[in-house]
Write a protein that holds these residues in place. Structure first.
Motif, PDB file in Angstrom:
ATOM      1  N   GLN A  53       1.130  -1.305   0.199  1.00 31.36           N
ATOM      2  CA  GLN A  53      -0.441  -0.379  -0.026  1.00 31.36           C
ATOM      3  C   GLN A  53       0.375   1.318   0.106  1.00 31.36           C
ATOM      4  O   GLN A  53       1.984   1.367   0.132  1.00 31.36           O
ATOM      5  CB  GLN A  53      -0.641   0.232   0.904  1.00 31.36           C
ATOM      6  N   PRO A  54       0.682   2.388   0.001  1.00 29.95           N
ATOM      7  CA  PRO A  54       1.294   3.969  -0.664  1.00 29.95           C
ATOM      8  C   PRO A  54       1.540   4.000   0.755  1.00 29.95           C
ATOM      9  O   PRO A  54       0.860   3.507   2.112  1.00 29.95           O
ATOM     10  CB  PRO A  54       0.132   4.756  -0.938  1.00 29.95           C
ATOM     11  N   LYS A  55       2.828   4.752   1.057  1.00 30.74           N
ATOM     12  CA  LYS A  55       3.449   5.365   2.150  1.00 30.74           C
ATOM     13  C   LYS A  55       2.739   6.779   2.204  1.00 30.74           C
ATOM     14  O   LYS A  55       3.292   7.286   1.192  1.00 30.74           O
ATOM     15  CB  LYS A  55       4.748   5.157   2.506  1.00 30.74           C
ATOM     16  N   SER A  56       2.487   7.392   2.941  1.00 31.93           N
ATOM     17  CA  SER A  56       2.640   9.072   3.174  1.00 31.93           C
ATOM     18  C   SER A  56       3.543   9.833   3.548  1.00 31.93           C
ATOM     19  O   SER A  56       4.773   9.400   3.874  1.00 31.93           O
ATOM     20  CB  SER A  56       1.839   9.094   4.565  1.00 31.93           C
ATOM     21  N   GLN A  57       3.498  11.130   2.794  1.00 33.39           N
ATOM     22  CA  GLN A  57       4.851  11.837   2.596  1.00 33.39           C
ATOM     23  C   GLN A  57       4.983  13.060   3.686  1.00 33.39           C
ATOM     24  O   GLN A  57       5.296  14.342   3.751  1.00 33.39           O
ATOM     25  CB  GLN A  57       6.557  11.873   1.758  1.00 33.39           C
ATOM     26  N   ALA A  58       3.506  12.841   4.109  1.00 38.60           N
ATOM     27  CA  ALA A  58       3.286  14.035   4.771  1.00 38.60           C
ATOM     28  C   ALA A  58       4.157  14.418   6.273  1.00 38.60           C
ATOM     29  O   ALA A  58       4.698  14.084   7.154  1.00 38.60           O
ATOM     30  CB  ALA A  58       1.574  13.705   5.957  1.00 38.60           C
ATOM     31  N   ARG A  59       4.439  16.068   6.013  1.00 40.93           N
ATOM     32  CA  ARG A  59       4.925  16.722   7.165  1.00 40.93           C
ATOM     33  C   ARG A  59       3.767  18.103   7.409  1.00 40.93           C
ATOM     34  O   ARG A  59       3.132  18.321   6.629  1.00 40.93           O
ATOM     35  CB  ARG A  59       5.469  17.238   6.570  1.00 40.93           C
ATOM     36  N   GLY A  60       4.286  18.290   8.553  1.00 43.67           N
ATOM     37  CA  GLY A  60       3.373  20.035   8.953  1.00 43.67           C
ATOM     38  C   GLY A  60       2.458  19.415  10.069  1.00 43.67           C
ATOM     39  O   GLY A  60       2.676  18.683  11.228  1.00 43.67           O
ATOM     40  N   GLN A  61       1.678  20.304   9.990  1.00 43.33           N
ATOM     41  CA  GLN A  61       0.772  20.341  11.285  1.00 43.33           C
ATOM     42  C   GLN A  61      -0.190  19.412  11.114  1.00 43.33           C
ATOM     43  O   GLN A  61      -0.626  18.738  10.410  1.00 43.33           O
ATOM     44  CB  GLN A  61      -0.217  21.774  11.062  1.00 43.33           C
ATOM     45  N   ALA A  62      -1.346  18.439  11.762  1.00 43.87           N
ATOM     46  CA  ALA A  62      -1.896  17.295  12.819  1.00 43.87           C
ATOM     47  C   ALA A  62      -2.795  17.603  11.581  1.00 43.87           C
ATOM     48  O   ALA A  62      -3.627  16.438  10.871  1.00 43.87           O
ATOM     49  CB  ALA A  62      -2.249  17.608  13.810  1.00 43.87           C
ATOM     50  N   SER A  63      -3.890  18.716  11.273  1.00 41.41           N
ATOM     51  CA  SER A  63      -4.600  18.922   9.892  1.00 41.41           C
ATOM     52  C   SER A  63      -3.648  19.156   9.111  1.00 41.41           C
ATOM     53  O   SER A  63      -4.884  18.343   7.811  1.00 41.41           O
ATOM     54  CB  SER A  63      -5.008  20.345  10.095  1.00 41.41           C
ATOM     55  N   ASP A  64      -2.606  18.972   8.096  1.00 40.78           N
ATOM     56  CA  ASP A  64      -2.598  19.717   6.892  1.00 40.78           C
ATOM     57  C   ASP A  64      -2.368  17.556   7.158  1.00 40.78           C
ATOM     58  O   ASP A  64      -2.228  16.630   6.046  1.00 40.78           O
ATOM     59  CB  ASP A  64      -0.594  19.480   6.825  1.00 40.78           C
ATOM     60  N   ILE A  65      -1.324  17.152   8.020  1.00 41.70           N
ATOM     61  CA  ILE A  65      -1.098  15.330   7.811  1.00 41.70           C
ATOM     62  C   ILE A  65      -2.992  15.128   7.424  1.00 41.70           C
ATOM     63  O   ILE A  65      -2.571  13.142   6.965  1.00 41.70           O
ATOM     64  CB  ILE A  65      -0.282  14.978   9.118  1.00 41.70           C
TER      65      ILE A  65
ATOM     66  N   ILE B 233      -5.321  15.499   5.877  1.00 41.02           N
ATOM     67  CA  ILE B 233      -5.682  15.977   4.895  1.00 41.02           C
ATOM     68  C   ILE B 233      -5.072  14.844   3.604  1.00 41.02           C
ATOM     69  O   ILE B 233      -5.235  14.165   2.825  1.00 41.02           O
ATOM     70  CB  ILE B 233      -5.778  17.244   4.457  1.00 41.02           C
ATOM     71  N   LYS B 234      -3.858  14.936   4.168  1.00 43.67           N
ATOM     72  CA  LYS B 234      -2.746  14.072   3.583  1.00 43.67           C
ATOM     73  C   LYS B 234      -3.193  12.375   3.624  1.00 43.67           C
ATOM     74  O   LYS B 234      -2.955  11.997   2.515  1.00 43.67           O
ATOM     75  CB  LYS B 234      -1.374  14.199   3.941  1.00 43.67           C
ATOM     76  N   ALA B 235      -3.747  11.966   4.473  1.00 39.88           N
ATOM     77  CA  ALA B 235      -3.956  10.813   4.865  1.00 39.88           C
ATOM     78  C   ALA B 235      -5.168  10.191   3.948  1.00 39.88           C
ATOM     79  O   ALA B 235      -5.039   9.597   3.321  1.00 39.88           O
ATOM     80  CB  ALA B 235      -4.169  10.767   6.312  1.00 39.88           C
ATOM     81  N   ARG B 236      -6.414  11.393   3.856  1.00 40.85           N
ATOM     82  CA  ARG B 236      -7.023  10.726   3.839  1.00 40.85           C
ATOM     83  C   ARG B 236      -6.788  10.987   1.622  1.00 40.85           C
ATOM     84  O   ARG B 236      -7.090  10.153   0.296  1.00 40.85           O
ATOM     85  CB  ARG B 236      -8.251  12.056   3.380  1.00 40.85           C
ATOM     86  N   GLU B 237      -5.649  11.801   1.091  1.00 38.88           N
ATOM     87  CA  GLU B 237      -5.614  11.339  -0.110  1.00 38.88           C
ATOM     88  C   GLU B 237      -4.894  10.487  -0.129  1.00 38.88           C
ATOM     89  O   GLU B 237      -4.754   9.379  -1.614  1.00 38.88           O
ATOM     90  CB  GLU B 237      -4.582  12.622  -0.166  1.00 38.88           C
ATOM     91  N   VAL B 238      -3.542   9.529   0.463  1.00 42.11           N
ATOM     92  CA  VAL B 238      -3.168   8.399   0.370  1.00 42.11           C
ATOM     93  C   VAL B 238      -4.321   7.460   0.115  1.00 42.11           C
ATOM     94  O   VAL B 238      -3.976   6.603  -0.344  1.00 42.11           O
ATOM     95  CB  VAL B 238      -2.086   8.403   1.391  1.00 42.11           C
ATOM     96  N   MET B 239      -5.003   7.226   1.407  1.00 41.97           N
ATOM     97  CA  MET B 239      -6.276   6.282   1.525  1.00 41.97           C
ATOM     98  C   MET B 239      -6.640   6.545  -0.064  1.00 41.97           C
ATOM     99  O   MET B 239      -7.395   4.891  -0.524  1.00 41.97           O
ATOM    100  CB  MET B 239      -7.319   6.578   2.446  1.00 41.97           C
ATOM    101  N   HIS B 240      -7.257   7.767  -0.422  1.00 41.36           N
ATOM    102  CA  HIS B 240      -7.928   7.260  -2.088  1.00 41.36           C
ATOM    103  C   HIS B 240      -6.662   6.487  -2.887  1.00 41.36           C
ATOM    104  O   HIS B 240      -6.986   6.114  -3.386  1.00 41.36           O
ATOM    105  CB  HIS B 240      -8.026   9.391  -1.759  1.00 41.36           C
ATOM    106  N   ASN B 241      -5.262   6.869  -2.928  1.00 39.31           N
ATOM    107  CA  ASN B 241      -4.591   6.544  -3.741  1.00 39.31           C
ATOM    108  C   ASN B 241      -4.761   5.008  -3.731  1.00 39.31           C
ATOM    109  O   ASN B 241      -4.536   4.004  -4.781  1.00 39.31           O
ATOM    110  CB  ASN B 241      -3.553   7.480  -3.707  1.00 39.31           C
ATOM    111  N   ARG B 242      -4.728   4.620  -2.672  1.00 37.05           N
ATOM    112  CA  ARG B 242      -4.794   3.105  -1.954  1.00 37.05           C
ATOM    113  C   ARG B 242      -5.798   2.455  -3.029  1.00 37.05           C
ATOM    114  O   ARG B 242      -5.635   1.628  -3.386  1.00 37.05           O
ATOM    115  CB  ARG B 242      -4.160   2.887  -1.278  1.00 37.05           C
ATOM    116  N   LYS B 243      -7.285   3.344  -2.490  1.00 42.47           N
ATOM    117  CA  LYS B 243      -8.006   2.313  -3.279  1.00 42.47           C
ATOM    118  C   LYS B 243      -8.230   2.275  -4.593  1.00 42.47           C
ATOM    119  O   LYS B 243      -8.186   1.996  -5.801  1.00 42.47           O
ATOM    120  CB  LYS B 243      -9.398   3.179  -3.120  1.00 42.47           C
ATOM    121  N   THR B 244      -7.762   3.265  -5.176  1.00 40.54           N
ATOM    122  CA  THR B 244      -7.973   3.605  -6.668  1.00 40.54           C
ATOM    123  C   THR B 244      -6.405   2.606  -7.407  1.00 40.54           C
ATOM    124  O   THR B 244      -7.233   2.077  -8.939  1.00 40.54           O
ATOM    125  CB  THR B 244      -6.747   4.816  -7.309  1.00 40.54           C
TER     126      THR B 244
END
Length: 269
Positions: free
Chosen positions: A186-198, A200-211
């Motif tokens: 499964q894809p790995k997240s490269q998220a950095r920064g604030q919790a809210s940004d992480i 948002i990035k986590a949702r994108e990673v989950m979407h990429n995983r599903k795709t």
């Protein structure tokens, strides 16, 4: 009368003096500009082995034709409609692969394209993320967009997103060499920064995983939930196991099955 004789004497003296003066040449750089092409000295050459001539500028000529270096290897492969992915899927690799696919599409809409894959996907060999799954999605979309059929061959390794690209080849024309290794993850997240940004990035990673799982499931004839469960942990597949999984269609164990006459040799003559 005296005045005329004096003038004649001065004229003879001036002509005699100018006759013995050296001729003056105007330098080329000082000459007025003109639209004519500038004069160039002929280039000196020396004979080299094989009857060719080498100019002192470094270029070689044979019977008046310049001899240059041979085309680079990727260009020779491209001339035979071969696309090779031998690096992780970083933007530079994606740009080159897509450009080659589009070029081959406009060169011929019927001749197949053979894509050899030896890539660790969007990560390095030790699992460090170096790219985004969108790089693989772009290549997969173009593989479906071009009109020629794309045959895929795995050699060495096809990990993660590279395994997904392997499955996107034309049905019946997806291969692997006997010692290739295929990996589902499964894809790995490269998220950095604030919790809210992480988040948002986590949702994108989950979407990429599903795709990714949807693309693999569609190519393998499986349910998306089954593929997502398999990708939840690292899953290694040997070539024969990949055939059973539906990721590829055949293991190439016959020498020279994809051998072809190098058409670029005729083009170079």
């Amino acid at each position: 009368m005296m005045f005329r004789m004096l003038a004649l004497s001065l004229l003879v003296t001036a002509q005699t003096t100018n006759a013995f003066q050296p001729l003056s040449f105007v330098p080329k750089s000082a000459a007025p500009s003109s639209p004519a092409a500038p004069w160039r000295a002929p280039m000196s050459t020396q004979m080299v082995a094989g009857g060719a001539e080498r100019a002192y500028g470094g270029e070689e000529y044979y019977e008046g034709v310049r001899i240059g270096p041979p085309p680079d290897l990727p260009s020779l492969l491209l001339h035979n409609r071969i696309v090779y992915i031998g690096m992780p899927l970083v933007p530079a690799v994606t740009e080159l692969v897509i450009a080659e696919l589009l070029y081959l599409n406009y060169e011929s809409t019927t001749d197949p394209i053979t894509m050899y894959i030896n890539s660790s996907g969007t990560t390095t060999a030790d699992g460090q993320p170096v790219g985004f799954e969108t790089e693989a999605f772009a290549i997969a979309d173009v593989m479906k967009y071009v009109r020629p059929p794309v045959h895929t061959v795995a050699l060495g390794q096809a990990f993660g997103a590279a395994a997904m690209l392997l499955s996107q080849g034309k049905r019946g024309q997806r291969y692997a060499l006997p010692n290739a290794t295929i990996l589902l993850n499964q894809p790995k997240s490269q998220a950095r920064g604030q919790a809210s940004d992480i988040a948002i990035k986590a949702r994108e990673v989950m979407h990429n995983r599903k795709t990714t799982c949807d693309l693999i499931a569609s190519a393998c004839g499986k349910r998306s939930e089954d593929v997502m469960r398999d990708c939840s942990r690292v899953k290694y597949l040997q070539p024969n196991e990949a055939v059973e999984y539906g990721l590829i269609d055949k293991v190439i164990d016959t020498k020279g099955q994809f051998s072809a006459n190098p058409s670029f040799l005729g083009a170079l003559q």
